[in-house]
Design a protein around this motif. Structure first.
Motif, PDB file in Angstrom:
ATOM      1  N   TYR A  67       0.649  -1.386  -0.437  1.00  0.00           N
ATOM      2  CA  TYR A  67       0.148  -0.302  -0.548  1.00  0.00           C
ATOM      3  C   TYR A  67       0.319   1.884   0.360  1.00  0.00           C
ATOM      4  O   TYR A  67       0.317   2.471  -0.910  1.00  0.00           O
ATOM      5  CB  TYR A  67      -1.162   0.072   0.828  1.00  0.00           C
ATOM      6  CG  TYR A  67      -1.770  -0.942   1.000  1.00  0.00           C
ATOM      7  CD1 TYR A  67      -2.694  -1.320  -0.680  1.00  0.00           C
ATOM      8  CD2 TYR A  67      -2.118  -1.816   2.380  1.00  0.00           C
ATOM      9  CE1 TYR A  67      -3.134  -2.345   0.605  1.00  0.00           C
ATOM     10  CE2 TYR A  67      -3.247  -2.642   2.569  1.00  0.00           C
ATOM     11  CZ  TYR A  67      -3.579  -3.040   1.669  1.00  0.00           C
ATOM     12  OH  TYR A  67      -5.115  -4.199   1.334  1.00  0.00           O
ATOM     13  N   LYS A  70       2.085   1.319  -3.113  1.00  0.00           N
ATOM     14  CA  LYS A  70       1.093   2.188  -4.047  1.00  0.00           C
ATOM     15  C   LYS A  70       0.974   3.817  -3.756  1.00  0.00           C
ATOM     16  O   LYS A  70       0.938   4.681  -4.789  1.00  0.00           O
ATOM     17  CB  LYS A  70       0.101   1.664  -3.818  1.00  0.00           C
ATOM     18  CG  LYS A  70      -0.484   1.709  -4.686  1.00  0.00           C
ATOM     19  CD  LYS A  70      -0.983   2.207  -6.559  1.00  0.00           C
ATOM     20  CE  LYS A  70      -0.624   0.647  -7.197  1.00  0.00           C
ATOM     21  NZ  LYS A  70      -2.328  -0.717  -7.128  1.00  0.00           N
ATOM     22  N   ALA A  71       1.176   3.996  -2.687  1.00  0.00           N
ATOM     23  CA  ALA A  71       0.376   5.202  -2.628  1.00  0.00           C
ATOM     24  C   ALA A  71       1.757   6.355  -2.404  1.00  0.00           C
ATOM     25  O   ALA A  71       1.213   7.516  -3.148  1.00  0.00           O
ATOM     26  CB  ALA A  71       0.466   5.479  -0.853  1.00  0.00           C
ATOM     27  N   TYR A  74       1.032   8.139  -5.098  1.00  0.00           N
ATOM     28  CA  TYR A  74      -0.476   9.061  -5.763  1.00  0.00           C
ATOM     29  C   TYR A  74       0.206  10.389  -4.677  1.00  0.00           C
ATOM     30  O   TYR A  74      -0.863  11.332  -4.870  1.00  0.00           O
ATOM     31  CB  TYR A  74      -1.195   8.742  -4.960  1.00  0.00           C
ATOM     32  CG  TYR A  74      -2.153   7.621  -5.860  1.00  0.00           C
ATOM     33  CD1 TYR A  74      -2.055   7.252  -7.085  1.00  0.00           C
ATOM     34  CD2 TYR A  74      -2.467   6.237  -5.032  1.00  0.00           C
ATOM     35  CE1 TYR A  74      -3.077   6.208  -7.906  1.00  0.00           C
ATOM     36  CE2 TYR A  74      -2.911   5.392  -5.285  1.00  0.00           C
ATOM     37  CZ  TYR A  74      -2.505   5.574  -7.136  1.00  0.00           C
ATOM     38  OH  TYR A  74      -3.242   4.659  -7.786  1.00  0.00           O
ATOM     39  N   GLU A 108     -10.175   5.645  -5.043  1.00  0.00           N
ATOM     40  CA  GLU A 108      -8.963   4.284  -5.127  1.00  0.00           C
ATOM     41  C   GLU A 108      -7.700   4.953  -4.504  1.00  0.00           C
ATOM     42  O   GLU A 108      -7.298   4.230  -3.700  1.00  0.00           O
ATOM     43  CB  GLU A 108      -8.816   3.753  -6.499  1.00  0.00           C
ATOM     44  CG  GLU A 108      -8.085   2.326  -6.065  1.00  0.00           C
ATOM     45  CD  GLU A 108      -7.946   1.521  -7.614  1.00  0.00           C
ATOM     46  OE1 GLU A 108      -6.628   1.208  -7.351  1.00  0.00           O
ATOM     47  OE2 GLU A 108      -9.051   1.545  -7.655  1.00  0.00           O
ATOM     48  N   THR A 112      -5.694   4.493  -0.353  1.00  0.00           N
ATOM     49  CA  THR A 112      -4.310   3.692  -0.807  1.00  0.00           C
ATOM     50  C   THR A 112      -3.467   4.957  -0.035  1.00  0.00           C
ATOM     51  O   THR A 112      -2.646   4.700   0.873  1.00  0.00           O
ATOM     52  CB  THR A 112      -3.903   3.578  -2.252  1.00  0.00           C
ATOM     53  OG1 THR A 112      -5.113   2.587  -2.909  1.00  0.00           O
ATOM     54  CG2 THR A 112      -3.054   3.207  -2.517  1.00  0.00           C
ATOM     55  N   ALA A 116      -1.684   3.931   3.488  1.00  0.00           N
ATOM     56  CA  ALA A 116       0.144   4.099   3.735  1.00  0.00           C
ATOM     57  C   ALA A 116       0.182   5.066   5.408  1.00  0.00           C
ATOM     58  O   ALA A 116       1.188   4.977   5.322  1.00  0.00           O
ATOM     59  CB  ALA A 116       0.957   5.206   2.720  1.00  0.00           C
ATOM     60  N   GLY A 373      -0.535  -4.165  -3.589  1.00  0.00           N
ATOM     61  CA  GLY A 373      -0.556  -2.427  -3.222  1.00  0.00           C
ATOM     62  C   GLY A 373      -2.536  -2.090  -3.738  1.00  0.00           C
ATOM     63  O   GLY A 373      -2.755  -1.209  -3.872  1.00  0.00           O
ATOM     64  N   THR A 374      -3.067  -2.887  -3.926  1.00  0.00           N
ATOM     65  CA  THR A 374      -4.202  -2.875  -5.200  1.00  0.00           C
ATOM     66  C   THR A 374      -5.581  -3.092  -3.927  1.00  0.00           C
ATOM     67  O   THR A 374      -5.663  -3.895  -3.288  1.00  0.00           O
ATOM     68  CB  THR A 374      -4.421  -3.764  -5.998  1.00  0.00           C
ATOM     69  OG1 THR A 374      -3.805  -3.251  -6.830  1.00  0.00           O
ATOM     70  CG2 THR A 374      -5.964  -3.543  -6.767  1.00  0.00           C
ATOM     71  N   ILE A 375      -6.262  -1.547  -3.127  1.00  0.00           N
ATOM     72  CA  ILE A 375      -7.353  -2.029  -2.938  1.00  0.00           C
ATOM     73  C   ILE A 375      -8.587  -2.718  -2.981  1.00  0.00           C
ATOM     74  O   ILE A 375      -9.915  -2.391  -2.346  1.00  0.00           O
ATOM     75  CB  ILE A 375      -7.507  -0.607  -1.598  1.00  0.00           C
ATOM     76  CG1 ILE A 375      -7.614   0.317  -2.881  1.00  0.00           C
ATOM     77  CG2 ILE A 375      -5.817   0.040  -1.187  1.00  0.00           C
ATOM     78  CD1 ILE A 375      -8.198   1.285  -2.192  1.00  0.00           C
ATOM     79  N   TYR A 380     -14.127  -1.371   0.305  1.00  0.00           N
ATOM     80  CA  TYR A 380     -13.107  -0.497   1.305  1.00  0.00           C
ATOM     81  C   TYR A 380     -12.132  -1.622   2.431  1.00  0.00           C
ATOM     82  O   TYR A 380     -11.353  -2.007   2.854  1.00  0.00           O
ATOM     83  CB  TYR A 380     -13.199   0.337   1.264  1.00  0.00           C
ATOM     84  CG  TYR A 380     -12.013   1.383   1.576  1.00  0.00           C
ATOM     85  CD1 TYR A 380     -10.778   1.023   1.173  1.00  0.00           C
ATOM     86  CD2 TYR A 380     -11.891   1.939   2.613  1.00  0.00           C
ATOM     87  CE1 TYR A 380      -9.707   1.472   2.233  1.00  0.00           C
ATOM     88  CE2 TYR A 380     -10.953   2.513   3.119  1.00  0.00           C
ATOM     89  CZ  TYR A 380      -8.932   2.469   2.743  1.00  0.00           C
ATOM     90  OH  TYR A 380      -8.496   2.844   3.477  1.00  0.00           O
ATOM     91  N   ASN A 383     -10.241  -4.219   3.880  1.00  0.00           N
ATOM     92  CA  ASN A 383      -9.487  -4.381   3.216  1.00  0.00           C
ATOM     93  C   ASN A 383      -8.930  -4.643   5.619  1.00  0.00           C
ATOM     94  O   ASN A 383      -7.445  -4.834   5.062  1.00  0.00           O
ATOM     95  CB  ASN A 383      -8.517  -3.551   3.038  1.00  0.00           C
ATOM     96  CG  ASN A 383      -8.360  -3.005   1.687  1.00  0.00           C
ATOM     97  OD1 ASN A 383      -7.723  -3.683   0.654  1.00  0.00           O
ATOM     98  ND2 ASN A 383      -9.896  -2.702   0.578  1.00  0.00           N
TER      99      ASN A 383
END
Length: 649
Positions: A67, A70-71, A74, A108, A112, A116, A373-375, A380, A383
């Motif tokens: 996570y 991936k975060a 972003y 999404e 994420t 994080a 890392g895909t939520i 939600y 998770n």
């Protein structure tokens, strides 16, 4: 600790199961009692608070690192504004994807970033999260244009003075509620207006409409159709949001009481056999969402709703997912179901454990995969459960039950395969039912045939959803119609939609060497088709072939055509013998023979043209390889017996 993954007491003790009683959920506690059953909002910690670092040390490190990675991509995410013209596309072109792609990605990204920040806890992601919260709160509608009322009063844009709750408005509330739960103190340190905005928007858009306005998804339709996945799916997010955000415990309990009433509108009419008429791909938001509600209620009440896990209907609802499995990739896809749906592995494992079903637990564990890392776009909150169960889950036994025979008498679906526990050989399934099922196709009497877990005679399923899909033009889409299923066209007539067009005389016989499904599909056709009886038998002769026999009685016999759908090229080798050139990717080619009486039927094959916006989804699922076999009666008779068989060459 309440957030640890544990077996509920009812499973440990092996308490006897029971048949479901009406109002299983709302009938247990009075509204007054419910308030005492629920843990007060200020004291409720469903999962560790962010500053409980010992608690978060128990979360799976691999998942959290994924996570975080991936975060980090972003951190400079520019939160997009969704222009009105994106919403208007649903009216102008029928497109729903452009709006949804932007909306879903924003949520999404927010989810994420939150995970994080919980993991790192250094404030690095707080400002991007605040930007995300503010951007989402500024949206005119948290739902999607495809769910707006079809009227000139809306014409593709939301009436912000009349809020209502669709699937994705409810999903949005869940994201914001968990941001508030985990980061409330950090948000207040920046400005108290952030949390105030979260509650105000959620209260105005979600809680107030749900408590004061009727919504069509809450109860049966005017023609008696039971609620579908919208009911438990929306309720699961409503429950998350109100339990987390509503500080007034009286209002909080009132919302939960109302929610339980709504859930019983879904559960009461649900078939006792647990069959999901929406299919396996929607099961993950139907029966599975009902489980989500019960699991969250148990977290919020010290397991006061654990009694639900002993209910036989609830248990059957869970088991449906592996009973509808064809092979590791393929699932039974009647109606709008997807032939290759994704499996929510950890949720399925938890559901199986809750109802003490080792087969379901192994099935869920079978679909575990490395974390990336895909939520996920939806649900939600799943998770958080997943984060605290990995020690057990990663060690859990894996396996696919693949039952030899399945009979769902309420849903009127049968499944049979050559051997239990393996995909080797033939698999056949067929359905009765009626033509007003959820996500309906006009398909009473339809069947599918697979071999070695791969498709042979198929249900095409659904394509891409557009404005046309859930409109008065639904049955202008070819794959929703009976003449593009493994069904007959009788005197030029196909099956119409409606609950009155249904199966009759449904029967099931299972033996060691064969399994057979019988159904009279005459009532599935309009009166002017002139059908008195059309008794169909679909029979698996294990290790040998599949036979389909139609014994017919008609008032007139102008024209008859049997249709078969396949995803492989086919050709007429000679009268009475048609070859399907079966060649799934990565497997040797093998011809299958469809035999029929050439004195009765004349065969032809056509490739279905895939060229409309709706057809894009067909190409994604099957490729541009859909063929329709037409077996036309040479000299139609009022009374006749038509037989065909499918066997390996």
């Amino acid at each position: 600790m309440r957030y640890l993954f544990v077996v509920v007491v009812i499973s440990l003790l092996g308490w006897p199961v029971c048949a479901q009683q009406p109002d299983l959920l709302s009938g247990k506690f009075s509204p007054e009692k419910l308030k005492t059953v629920l843990i007060p909002q200020a004291q409720w910690t469903p999962f560790p608070k962010r500053d409980d670092r010992a608690g978060w040390a128990k979360a799976d490190a691999a998942m959290m690192n994924a996570y975080l990675k991936k975060a980090e991509s972003y951190l400079n995410y520019e939160w997009p504004y969704i222009p009105a013209t994106k919403s208007l596309l649903i009216e102008r072109t029928g497109d729903r994807d452009q709006y949804q792609a932007v909306s879903f990605q924003k949520r999404e990204v927010l989810g994420t970033l939150l995970l994080a920040e919980i993991y790192e806890n250094k404030g690095r992601f707080v400002d991007p999260i605040i930007d995300g919260v503010w951007s989402i709160c500024e949206e005119s509608f948290w739902g999607v244009p495809a769910h707006l009322p079809k009227s000139k009063a809306y014409a593709g844009l939301m009436d912000v003075s009349q809020p209502f709750v669709d699937l994705f408005a409810a999903e949005t509330a869940t994201y914001l509620a968990w941001v508030d739960y985990y980061l409330g103190d950090k948000l207040d340190a920046v400005s108290p207006q952030i949390r105030k905005r979260i509650y105000t928007e959620t209260n105005n858009r979600i809680f107030q409409p749900l408590m004061t306005k009727p919504h069509g998804w809450m109860t049966k339709t005017a023609n008696g159709r039971a609620p579908n996945n919208w009911n438990p799916w929306i309720c699961s997010n409503w429950l998350n949001a109100v339990l987390l955000l509503e500080k007034d415990d009286d209002k909080r309990a009132a919302n939960v009481a109302r929610l339980l009433d709504v859930l019983d509108e879904f559960l009461n009419p649900y078939p006792q056999d647990g069959g999901c008429d929406e299919g396996p791909s929607y099961w993950g938001a139907a029966a599975a969402s009902l489980y989500d509600n019960i699991a969250m209620l148990n977290l919020a009440s010290n397991d006061a709703f654990a009694y639900v896990y002993a209910d036989e209907k609830f248990r059957n609802m869970g088991r449906f997912i592996y009973r509808a499995q064809i092979s590791d990739r393929y699932f039974l896809n009647f109606a709008d179901a997807d032939p290759q749906p994704g499996m929510a592995a950890t949720m399925i494992y938890r559901y199986g454990k809750a109802i003490n079903d080792p087969d379901m637990m192994r099935f869920g564990a079978y679909y575990r995969k490395p974390e990336d890392g895909t939520i996920g776009k939806f649900h939600y909150f799943r998770n958080f459960y997943a984060l605290f169960m990995q020690d057990e889950f990663q060690k859990a036994a894996q396996g696919l039950p693949l039952p030899k025979d399945v009979w769902l008498p309420d849903l009127q679906v049968f499944v049979a395969r050559d051997q239990a526990g393996t995909t080797d050989g033939f698999y056949v399934a067929a359905k009765g039912g009626h033509n007003d099922e959820s996500h309906n196709h006009n398909d009473v009497g339809n069947y599918v045939v697979y071999y070695n877990g791969q498709p042979l005679l198929i249900d095409v399923g659904r394509g891409t959803y557009t404005a046309k899909t859930f409109s008065g033009k639904r049955y202008e889409i070819w794959y929703n119609c009976s003449d593009y299923h493994n069904l007959p066209t009788i005197n030029g007539k196909t099956q119409p939609p409606g609950p009155q067009f249904k199966a009759a005389q449904v029967a099931h016989k299972a033996g060691g060497a064969f399994t057979q499904f019988d159904v009279d599909i005459a009532q599935a056709y309009p009166k002017d088709a002139g059908v008195t009886h059309w008794q169909r038998s679909v029979r698996l002769n294990r290790g040998k072939n599949v036979q389909v026999t139609d014994v017919i009685s008609l008032e007139k016999a102008d024209a008859l055509t049997q249709h078969l759908m396949t995803c492989y090229p086919a050709e007429v080798q000679k009268p009475g013998k048609l070859l399907i050139h079966y060649q799934p990717a990565g497997t040797p080619a093998k011809d299958f023979v469809v035999t029929y009486n050439p004195a009765q039927l004349q065969a032809s094959v056509e490739k279905v043209k895939l060229e409309t916006p709706e057809d894009k989804g067909i190409i994604t699922k099957w490729g541009d390889t859909i063929y329709r076999i037409n077996l036309k009666a040479v000299s139609p008779k009022k009374s006749d017996k038509l037989m065909l068989s499918v066997a390996a060459e």
